[in-house]
Design a protein around this motif. Structure first.
Motif, short mmCIF file in Angstrom:
data_model
loop_
_atom_site.label_atom_id
_atom_site.label_comp_id
_atom_site.label_asym_id
_atom_site.label_seq_id
_atom_site.Cartn_x
_atom_site.Cartn_y
_atom_site.Cartn_z
N ARG A 47 0.87 -1.18 0.00
CA ARG A 47 0.00 0.00 0.00
C ARG A 47 0.90 1.22 0.00
N ARG B 262 -7.78 4.27 -4.52
CA ARG B 262 -8.68 5.22 -3.83
C ARG B 262 -8.24 6.63 -4.20
N ASN C 158 -7.58 11.60 -2.12
CA ASN C 158 -7.49 11.77 -0.67
C ASN C 158 -7.39 13.25 -0.33
N THR D 230 -4.23 6.65 -3.31
CA THR D 230 -3.73 5.45 -2.64
C THR D 230 -3.87 4.24 -3.54
N LEU E 253 -7.20 -1.11 2.85
CA LEU E 253 -7.85 0.20 2.89
C LEU E 253 -8.99 0.27 3.90
N VAL F 45 -13.39 4.41 -4.80
CA VAL F 45 -12.51 3.26 -4.58
C VAL F 45 -12.77 2.27 -5.70
#
Length: 384
Positions: free
Chosen positions: A25, A139, A142, A148, A156, A282
């Motif tokens: 991640r 995602r 942010n 992400t 997540l 997402v």
């Protein structure tokens, strides 16, 4: 012996799954430039600015970057832009690309001509497409101006599967279903999620006509003219133009009110970055699921009535795009050449200056040269 073979098969299968879904991640910083989400991609020639584009099936680079990397053509193919124009382009094999912590070697990419406005005018070196994302959950955006990427949705947080829309794929681009409603009238349609588009909902021509026939659109306005969209081919589409509002737009279990719609003459309807006004997205590529995490308050819909004339590029010239004010319909026409923006002469102005927003009217009017050679000044309410 048989249990041992089964155990070995299980281990090999588990390793294959882990290889497809890396336990990683990371956050990828971005900037928003000219309506595009821009990220840094490392190459063997150094860091380069790429557009982060879920609507692009393949990653592309400019001719300039291809020359810097010393690459040779390995194949050719017919590639279309989002308005449907097709042209033969080269494929090359890039030895090294790094997107955050994701490293790609010997990546086959498309080479777009340096004459494309996205490169020539905006200074980007490439487009990071969906082929770089298929092993990840994405995602965006942010609150800290990052995107992400994760190898597994569980990295997540907890997500309820039934709240998600199922993803289909057009190439490597995610396609999702939405239900559009106005009272008892409803229609299900499919659209590509395209972060390369700064718009909200660009509806495919035939589907837009179906929405009109079923009475789903309200506040409908119709005209014709040049599209304001420019793909890598630098060619705009001329045809019918429709704008309207979808009263109820149901996407991934979320009900969005008063969603503005425009028509596109491409092969897919598109949801663009305008969706981020409603929430965070997402995209679970491996799991084929799409979530919209809504903001606490829904945005106010834009007032389309304040626009009466649009400006378009045609063959490198600034022209009248679409005429939305009926009182101007007998005065100017799509394709008429624009000679002044306010008092600014545009004949020798590089089209890039207009695309970058460096040239704008110093007063709210256009001077237009009509097909018969006469000139007329027309007021504009808002420049697009």
């Amino acid at each position: 012996m048989k249990p041992l073979l089964l155990a070995l098969c299980w281990i090999v299968s588990a390793q294959a799954v882990c290889a497809r879904k890396p336990a990683v991640r990371f956050d990828l910083p971005y900037t928003v430039e000219y309506g595009k989400y821009v990220v840094t991609v490392e190459t063997s020639a150094g860091p380069r600015r790429f557009v982060f584009d879920t609507g692009a099936s393949r990653t592309t680079i400019s001719e300039r970057l291809s020359r810097e990397l010393g690459l040779s053509e390995v194949d050719r193919g017919l590639i279309g832009d989002f308005e449907g124009h097709r042209q033969s382009l080269a494929y090359v094999q890039v030895p090294y690309l790094r997107l955050g912590e994701a490293v790609f070697t010997d990546k086959r990419v498309v080479v777009l001509p340096d004459s494309s406005y996205i490169f020539r005018c905006l200074g980007f070196d490439g487009i990071a497409g969906g082929d770089l994302l298929r092993d990840f959950v994405v995602r965006m955006p942010n609150a800290d101006s990052t995107i992400t990427l994760a190898g597994d949705i569980r990295l997540l947080g907890e997500f309820v599967r039934r709240d998600a829309a199922r993803i289909h794929f057009a190439g490597n681009s995610p396609v999702i279903a939405a239900v559009l409603r106005n009272g008892k009238s409803r229609m299900k349609t499919y659209m590509k999620f395209d972060t390369g588009s700064a718009a909200l909902f660009d509806c495919r021509y035939d589907e837009c006509l179906a929405l009109l026939e079923r009475g789903i659109l309200r506040d409908v306005r119709r005209t014709e003219g040049h599209s304001g969209n420019l793909g890598w081919s630098n060619r705009s589409v001329v045809g019918d133009a429709v704008r309207g509002v979808v009263p109820e737009f149901v996407l991934a279990g979320q009900r969005l009110a008063a969603v503005p719609l425009e028509i596109t003459h491409g092969s897919h309807s598109k949801l663009g970055c305008g969706l981020f006004r409603w929430g965070t997205v997402v995209i679970d590529y491996p799991g084929r699921r799409f979530w919209l995490l809504p903001h606490a308050a829904q945005p106010e819909p834009p007032d389309a009535s304040v626009m009466n004339v649009t400006v378009a590029l045609d063959g490198g010239r600034l022209v009248v795009g679409q005429v939305w004010d009926e009182t101007l319909g007998t005065v100017i026409a799509p394709g008429d050449r624009i000679v002044r923006l306010g008092t600014v002469e545009v004949e020798r102005v590089d089209p890039c200056a207009f695309i970058r927003g460096e040239i704008r009217p110093d007063k709210p009017e256009l001077t237009v040269e009509r097909k018969d050679g006469t000139r007329v000044r027309v007021p504009v309410k808002r420049m697009e």
